[in-house]
Write an enzyme that holds these catalytic residues in place. Sequence first.
Site, PDB file in Angstrom:
ATOM      1  N   HIS A 141      -6.771  -1.452   6.376  1.00  0.00           N
ATOM      2  CA  HIS A 141      -5.570  -2.172   5.939  1.00  0.00           C
ATOM      3  C   HIS A 141      -5.011  -1.472   4.712  1.00  0.00           C
ATOM      4  O   HIS A 141      -5.644  -1.415   3.652  1.00  0.00           O
ATOM      5  CB  HIS A 141      -5.926  -3.627   5.601  1.00  0.00           C
ATOM      6  CG  HIS A 141      -4.754  -4.426   5.103  1.00  0.00           C
ATOM      7  ND1 HIS A 141      -3.626  -4.671   5.880  1.00  0.00           N
ATOM      8  CD2 HIS A 141      -4.526  -5.024   3.900  1.00  0.00           C
ATOM      9  CE1 HIS A 141      -2.775  -5.385   5.183  1.00  0.00           C
ATOM     10  NE2 HIS A 141      -3.287  -5.609   3.982  1.00  0.00           N
ATOM     11  N   GLY A 156      -5.271  -2.406  -1.142  1.00  0.00           N
ATOM     12  CA  GLY A 156      -5.265  -3.548  -2.055  1.00  0.00           C
ATOM     13  C   GLY A 156      -5.097  -4.838  -1.284  1.00  0.00           C
ATOM     14  O   GLY A 156      -4.851  -4.826  -0.067  1.00  0.00           O
ATOM     15  N   GLY A 159      -0.140  -8.757  -0.234  1.00  0.00           N
ATOM     16  CA  GLY A 159       0.862  -9.260  -1.170  1.00  0.00           C
ATOM     17  C   GLY A 159       0.879  -8.574  -2.519  1.00  0.00           C
ATOM     18  O   GLY A 159       1.679  -8.937  -3.383  1.00  0.00           O
ATOM     19  N   GLY A 161       1.814  -5.546  -3.113  1.00  0.00           N
ATOM     20  CA  GLY A 161       2.976  -4.673  -3.242  1.00  0.00           C
ATOM     21  C   GLY A 161       2.803  -3.280  -2.666  1.00  0.00           C
ATOM     22  O   GLY A 161       3.514  -2.352  -3.071  1.00  0.00           O
ATOM     23  N   LYS A 162       1.913  -3.136  -1.700  1.00  0.00           N
ATOM     24  CA  LYS A 162       1.657  -1.804  -1.122  1.00  0.00           C
ATOM     25  C   LYS A 162       2.883  -1.247  -0.394  1.00  0.00           C
ATOM     26  O   LYS A 162       3.291  -0.100  -0.615  1.00  0.00           O
ATOM     27  CB  LYS A 162       0.458  -1.875  -0.153  1.00  0.00           C
ATOM     28  CG  LYS A 162      -0.844  -2.315  -0.793  1.00  0.00           C
ATOM     29  CD  LYS A 162      -1.992  -2.294   0.187  1.00  0.00           C
ATOM     30  CE  LYS A 162      -1.834  -3.302   1.315  1.00  0.00           C
ATOM     31  NZ  LYS A 162      -1.864  -4.696   0.845  1.00  0.00           N
ATOM     32  N   SER A 163       3.462  -2.065   0.484  1.00  0.00           N
ATOM     33  CA  SER A 163       4.607  -1.588   1.274  1.00  0.00           C
ATOM     34  C   SER A 163       5.823  -1.316   0.398  1.00  0.00           C
ATOM     35  O   SER A 163       6.541  -0.332   0.588  1.00  0.00           O
ATOM     36  CB  SER A 163       4.957  -2.607   2.357  1.00  0.00           C
ATOM     37  OG  SER A 163       3.912  -2.735   3.301  1.00  0.00           O
ATOM     38  N   ASP A 180       0.749  -0.919   6.786  1.00  0.00           N
ATOM     39  CA  ASP A 180      -0.034  -2.113   7.140  1.00  0.00           C
ATOM     40  C   ASP A 180      -1.386  -1.763   7.759  1.00  0.00           C
ATOM     41  O   ASP A 180      -2.423  -2.227   7.294  1.00  0.00           O
ATOM     42  CB  ASP A 180       0.749  -3.027   8.084  1.00  0.00           C
ATOM     43  CG  ASP A 180       0.033  -4.346   8.291  1.00  0.00           C
ATOM     44  OD1 ASP A 180      -0.287  -4.996   7.275  1.00  0.00           O
ATOM     45  OD2 ASP A 180      -0.224  -4.721   9.444  1.00  0.00           O
ATOM     46  N   ARG A 246      -8.997   4.375 -19.055  1.00  0.00           N
ATOM     47  CA  ARG A 246      -7.829   4.808 -19.822  1.00  0.00           C
ATOM     48  C   ARG A 246      -7.849   6.306 -20.102  1.00  0.00           C
ATOM     49  O   ARG A 246      -6.822   6.876 -20.494  1.00  0.00           O
ATOM     50  CB  ARG A 246      -7.763   4.048 -21.150  1.00  0.00           C
ATOM     51  CG  ARG A 246      -7.624   2.544 -20.966  1.00  0.00           C
ATOM     52  CD  ARG A 246      -7.526   1.816 -22.291  1.00  0.00           C
ATOM     53  NE  ARG A 246      -6.314   2.191 -23.023  1.00  0.00           N
ATOM     54  CZ  ARG A 246      -5.984   1.677 -24.197  1.00  0.00           C
ATOM     55  NH1 ARG A 246      -6.762   0.769 -24.773  1.00  0.00           N
ATOM     56  NH2 ARG A 246      -4.878   2.059 -24.798  1.00  0.00           N
TER      57      ARG A 246
END
Length: 316
Positions: A141, A156, A159, A161-163, A180, A246
């Site tokens: 996925h 991730g 929802g 925000g990958k796409s 997807d 970091r």
Amino acid sequence: MADAVTVEELVKSNPTLKVVEGDKFLKKHKIAISDISRPGLELTGYFDFYPKERIQLLGRTEISYAAHLDHDLRLKVFTKMATDQTPCFVVSRDLPIPDELIQAAEAAKIPVLHSSMATTHLSSVLTQYLDEQLAPRKSIHGVLVEIYGMGVLIVGNSGVGKSETALDLVKRGHRLIADDRVDVYQKDEKTIVGEAPKILKHLMEIRGIGIIDIMNLFGAGSVKDSTEIQLITRLENWDPKSNYDRLGFNEQTQEIFGVKVPQVTLPVKVGRNLAIIIEVAAMNFRAKKMGYDASQKFEQNLTELISDNSRKEEKD
């Protein structure tokens, strides 16, 4: 993973392959192993270890040797080679196909193929195709994008925000491979390749809009069928309690079919431009592969600064 590949699929994969005999048996015969057999010893009559389940590839050496056998012996050898497990015979270099081979294949209902390619090259091409088709596969996925020629898999929770991030990358000139669901397979011991399922090819789902056709909206240069996965970027919702890297000293990896693929974790927070960050992550990873590591440069600068301060303190 496909359990087997039909001879018909093999013929369609290589335009140089022409069917000489057994056209109606192409779907019946299947290939379940990627190894190719060059039946040299078999032509001499040695069948103790005959790999009958492999493609039987005859090149200049095999055809030349067969030409020195008399008719009855040629027919006997080729008849013995044409078993019910033999998927097909392939003759390379546009060499003349012995009549006895066609006769034996016709009797056993085995396809005979012809190719203009050199034997070694043809063997390599057929092996590569079969390796890819018969390789173990699984779905992940996520979204796969090619950034500056490097395959980056974005993963991730749903929802996160990958796409949307991938869409921004496409707008910046990069190429979408899959959205997807990414089908992955192992090409060799160090290479993992990703591609889109046929039903999702060139398509992307954006919440609030629905399904969009990337190729139709952004052109043929915005998509690609498959690519090697060289970097994984994991998107996570920002957690103030988490200790994010970091300085770049912590190298993460994720195993896919036993191959360790480098991974970076990126916290998602309002105001962060994830497309640019992923773009930079890809460029930074490429720089590391070329021998330049910014974290090592920082460590070197820090060591020099400490050393300079120590010398000053000694003088004082």
